[in-house]
Design a protein around this motif. Structure first.
Motif, PDB file in Angstrom:
ATOM      1  N   ILE A  50       0.617  -1.371   0.404  1.00  0.00           N
ATOM      2  CA  ILE A  50      -0.080  -0.458   0.232  1.00  0.00           C
ATOM      3  C   ILE A  50       0.794   1.662  -0.018  1.00  0.00           C
ATOM      4  N   THR A  51       1.510   1.345   0.676  1.00  0.00           N
ATOM      5  CA  THR A  51       2.893   2.072   1.157  1.00  0.00           C
ATOM      6  C   THR A  51       3.507   2.598  -0.295  1.00  0.00           C
ATOM      7  N   LYS A  52       3.690   1.616  -1.130  1.00  0.00           N
ATOM      8  CA  LYS A  52       4.372   1.631  -2.478  1.00  0.00           C
ATOM      9  C   LYS A  52       3.482   2.401  -3.422  1.00  0.00           C
ATOM     10  N   SER A  53       1.727   1.759  -3.660  1.00  0.00           N
ATOM     11  CA  SER A  53       1.529   1.656  -4.458  1.00  0.00           C
ATOM     12  C   SER A  53       0.169   3.288  -4.487  1.00  0.00           C
ATOM     13  N   TRP A  54      -0.406   3.179  -3.236  1.00  0.00           N
ATOM     14  CA  TRP A  54      -1.616   3.925  -3.105  1.00  0.00           C
ATOM     15  C   TRP A  54      -0.844   5.672  -3.533  1.00  0.00           C
ATOM     16  N   PRO A  55       0.183   5.631  -2.915  1.00  0.00           N
ATOM     17  CA  PRO A  55       0.828   7.696  -3.329  1.00  0.00           C
ATOM     18  C   PRO A  55       1.223   7.131  -4.665  1.00  0.00           C
ATOM     19  N   SER A  56       1.419   6.706  -5.591  1.00  0.00           N
ATOM     20  CA  SER A  56       1.953   6.255  -6.819  1.00  0.00           C
ATOM     21  C   SER A  56       0.625   6.469  -7.360  1.00  0.00           C
ATOM     22  N   GLN A  57      -0.569   5.597  -6.764  1.00  0.00           N
ATOM     23  CA  GLN A  57      -1.529   6.136  -8.092  1.00  0.00           C
ATOM     24  C   GLN A  57      -2.356   7.766  -7.800  1.00  0.00           C
ATOM     25  N   TRP A  58      -2.348   7.544  -6.039  1.00  0.00           N
ATOM     26  CA  TRP A  58      -2.908   8.645  -6.041  1.00  0.00           C
ATOM     27  C   TRP A  58      -2.176  10.129  -5.875  1.00  0.00           C
ATOM     28  N   CYS A  59      -1.332  10.007  -5.967  1.00  0.00           N
ATOM     29  CA  CYS A  59      -0.275  11.670  -5.685  1.00  0.00           C
ATOM     30  C   CYS A  59       0.353  11.902  -7.174  1.00  0.00           C
ATOM     31  N   LEU A  60      -0.229  10.436  -8.083  1.00  0.00           N
ATOM     32  CA  LEU A  60       0.108  11.116  -9.145  1.00  0.00           C
ATOM     33  C   LEU A  60      -2.016  11.747  -9.577  1.00  0.00           C
ATOM     34  N   GLU A  61      -2.371  11.262  -9.320  1.00  0.00           N
ATOM     35  CA  GLU A  61      -3.823  12.545  -9.776  1.00  0.00           C
ATOM     36  C   GLU A  61      -3.389  13.941  -9.560  1.00  0.00           C
ATOM     37  N   ALA A  62      -2.917  13.539  -7.371  1.00  0.00           N
ATOM     38  CA  ALA A  62      -2.857  15.233  -6.933  1.00  0.00           C
ATOM     39  C   ALA A  62      -1.755  16.283  -9.127  1.00  0.00           C
ATOM     40  N   ASN A  63      -0.976  15.476  -8.937  1.00  0.00           N
ATOM     41  CA  ASN A  63      -0.298  16.000 -10.641  1.00  0.00           C
ATOM     42  C   ASN A  63      -1.097  16.302 -11.069  1.00  0.00           C
ATOM     43  N   ASN A  64      -1.928  15.577 -11.570  1.00  0.00           N
ATOM     44  CA  ASN A  64      -3.513  15.547 -12.291  1.00  0.00           C
ATOM     45  C   ASN A  64      -3.675  17.030 -12.109  1.00  0.00           C
ATOM     46  N   LEU A  65      -4.611  16.783 -10.816  1.00  0.00           N
ATOM     47  CA  LEU A  65      -5.455  18.213 -10.855  1.00  0.00           C
ATOM     48  C   LEU A  65      -4.539  19.293 -10.372  1.00  0.00           C
ATOM     49  N   ALA A  66      -3.013  19.591 -10.085  1.00  0.00           N
ATOM     50  CA  ALA A  66      -1.700  20.482 -10.412  1.00  0.00           C
ATOM     51  C   ALA A  66      -2.236  20.911 -11.886  1.00  0.00           C
ATOM     52  N   ILE A  67      -1.887  20.501 -12.800  1.00  0.00           N
ATOM     53  CA  ILE A  67      -1.995  21.300 -13.754  1.00  0.00           C
ATOM     54  C   ILE A  67      -3.486  21.112 -14.357  1.00  0.00           C
ATOM     55  N   GLN A  68      -4.890  21.365 -13.775  1.00  0.00           N
ATOM     56  CA  GLN A  68      -6.162  21.398 -14.096  1.00  0.00           C
ATOM     57  C   GLN A  68      -6.542  23.177 -13.241  1.00  0.00           C
ATOM     58  N   VAL A  69      -5.694  23.418 -12.260  1.00  0.00           N
ATOM     59  CA  VAL A  69      -5.266  24.455 -11.447  1.00  0.00           C
ATOM     60  C   VAL A  69      -4.964  25.850 -12.558  1.00  0.00           C
TER      61      VAL A  69
END
Length: 593
Positions: free
Chosen positions: A400-419
């Motif tokens: 979980i510690t490897k994969s959850w950030p790899s999925q959802w912090c990537l989504e954070a980067n996606n949202l950062a572009i959108q902002v």
């Protein structure tokens, strides 16, 4: 330029929540204090901000290449920045004093490393792979191997890698074909090809120590035949070993980290005079136990990848937060006067939604990474019971510690572009690079689906379900404390219900006795379990915040509220799918795709 990481958040997590200062009561860390921890973190922030962050875009725009002489060429600023890090001794953080290390707690060292990962993901990888390499050899190497290979890494003279994958095998290590043949001098000769080797060749230090998985005679098929070898670029006498750079892979992100195709023993470099051709390798531990040894580095690297994903997501969040405060556009929805002044976009509800989402992802993931790092310290320094408990909990949490950030912090980067709107996907702003850099992490150290198989197929059922039981008990302790707080009771009830669903769903998917069916939707299980764990991390942070006042603490409460109201409900559909034992993926004929 926005800071790449929040000092205030790190201080809160380390001192107000995890109480890392209490680790100094343990003999291993007795020479340390909050002052020494702060000094390390301050030094890390300063070097990361001054030497790593300013060249992040430079390294992205000027990829490494192979010069006419066959050597890797990196921008000088990359080399000098890494050298500055090494001169500061920060690579030596967790190592024993007798090896030249600082003997820092792992949780403090990870916080130190997070600054460099956030400032420049690609530059950070050279040193941190070396740390994992040296940790493995410290655990399993002979005293001579430690003197020869580990101490120079700790001194900052040598670098290290891990060489697992091959072009035809990928993550299926049972199918590797690299061979190791015993030589009459006690060494081995290694022949084969390794692919996707991060930091596999460069000219930054004096030597590169490759840890190579290969099959030695007599080990049998599959992973049982795998052994682990030290295969240095240069032998102890300075002779060039037969390790050849075939080419560099061109990645979408992390471009300043070389990623290599390496040949071992193809005759490119004349081997030492010997009847057996190949690259000289030195066996680590016993023959045919190599994969178990390599998991020491792999598990450390998996947590490191989780940190890398978290910190890149964090950097994107802070960049988009700063942008949203200064970018003016539009007017409030209830303001109809076209001559009124545009407002900063941070005042729009949907922009706040995107910022809250990012905040909930990156601050939740950072908490999980640091929590697991403290488990490493408890495992290393506790009594037998504490070591056992910390180790088992860490086993369950690692995928979980490897994969959850790899999925959802990537989504954070996606949202950062959108902002950022249209500016977000231009190279004039950093968030498009952050996204590209972070997109590698769902694949690094085992693809997303592999960790789903690991969690559901191994970790939650091992030892009769002891790992899952311990995780549930540990979360339960938090729920009990939270239920006693009127402001947190509803969160505790919500999370308790979902944890009960996790336990029931785990039993249901394994009730058929059909492993293929049980694991068909393992990725959904990983994602749902990950959301529960991050919900737990947010509840822990709310307990640590207590009734303290101020924007920082109110921001924690807002992010936690967002996560519980917007994110946790997503798990209901995933658990429903799992409990239904859906066969869609199993029954789909490849011809239909």
């Amino acid at each position: 330029m926005a800071d790449a990481l929040s000092r205030r958040d790190l201080e809160f997590l380390l001192y107000e929540w995890l109480d890392v200062e209490s680790l100094t009561t343990r003999p291993r860390f007795a020479e340390h204090s909050k002052e020494t921890f702060d000094a390390v973190l301050e030094l890390s922030a300063d070097i990361a901000t001054s030497r790593f962050a300013p060249v992040n875009h430079l390294g992205d725009a000027n990829e490494p290449y192979v010069g006419d002489d066959g050597r890797v060429v990196l921008p000088e600023e990359i080399t000098s920045g890494i050298t500055e890090f090494l001169k500061a001794g920060l690579i030596a953080g967790t190592f024993d004093e007798e090896l030249g290390g600082m003997q820092l707690p792992a949780v403090v060292a990870r916080a130190s490393q997070a600054w460099f990962q956030a400032a420049n993901a690609a530059m950070s990888s050279y040193a941190f792979l070396s740390i994992g390499n040296a940790n493995l050899l410290t655990e399993y190497g002979t005293p001579e191997q430690i003197d020869t290979w580990v101490k120079p890494i700790v001194e900052g003279r040598y670098f290290g890698t891990m060489c697992l994958s091959e072009p035809q095998a990928g993550s299926s290590l049972a199918d590797i074909t690299t061979k190791a043949v015993p030589a009459d001098d006690g060494t081995y000769r290694i022949t084969g090809t390794k692919m996707w080797i991060s930091a596999g060749d460069h000219e930054i230090g004096e030597n590169i120590v490759h840890l190579v998985l290969a099959k030695a005679p007599g080990g049998g098929p599959g992973v049982k035949g795998i052994s682990l070898f030290i295969v240095p670029k240069f032998l102890p006498d300075g002779t060039r070993n037969d390790v050849a750079l075939v080419g560099l892979n061109h990645k979408m992100g992390n471009r300043a980290t070389t990623n290599c195709l390496l040949n071992f023993g193809d005759g490119t470099f004349a081997p030492p005079a010997h009847s057996v051709p190949g690259a000289v390798g030195y066996l680590v531990g016993e023959e045919h136990q190599g994969l178990s040894y390599m998991f020491h580095m792999m598990n450390e690297a998996r947590i490191g990848v989780g940190f890398l994903a978290t910190t890149i997501g964090y950097a994107g969040y802070l960049a988009s937060l700063e942008y949203a405060k200064v970018r003016t556009q539009g007017r409030p929805v209830d303001q109809k006067d076209p001559e009124s002044k545009p407002i900063p976009i941070i005042e729009h509800a949907d922009v706040k939604r995107m910022l809250l989402a990012q905040k909930s992802y990156v601050e939740g993931a950072l908490a999980l990474g640091l929590y697991c790092s403290k488990l490493v310290d408890l495992q290393q320094t506790g009594d037998d019971a504490e070591r056992e408990r910390a180790g088992l909990l860490l086993d369950v949490l690692t995928p979980i510690t490897k994969s959850w950030p790899s999925q959802w912090c990537l989504e954070a980067n996606n949202l950062a572009i959108q902002v950022h709107g249209g500016y977000g996907y231009t190279r004039e702003f950093p968030v498009e690079q952050y996204y590209r850099d972070n997109r590698l992490n769902p694949i690094h150290e085992g693809a997303h689906g592999i960790h789903g198989l690991d969690l559901l197929g191994r970790k939650v059922i091992m030892r009769g379900g002891a790992g899952l039981q311990l995780l549930v008990e540990t979360i339960g302790e938090t729920l009990t404390r939270a239920a006693a707080q009127p402001a947190l009771a509803a969160y505790a009830d919500d999370l308790r219900s979902r944890v009960e669903t996790l336990v029931a769903t785990t039993a249901k998917v394994w009730s058929t006795g059909d492993p293929a069916l049980a694991l068909a939707n393992a990725t959904a299980y990983l994602e749902a379990a990950g959301h529960l764990v991050i919900g737990w991390m947010w509840l822990e942070q709310l307990l640590a915040a207590g009734d303290k006042s101020g924007d920082f603490y109110d921001g924690k409460r807002a992010a936690a509220q967002y996560f519980f109201r917007y994110e946790l409900p997503k798990t209901a559909a995933q658990f429903e799918l799992l409990a239904a034992l859906d066969r869609t993926t199993l029954d789909t004929d490849p011809a239909w795709l």
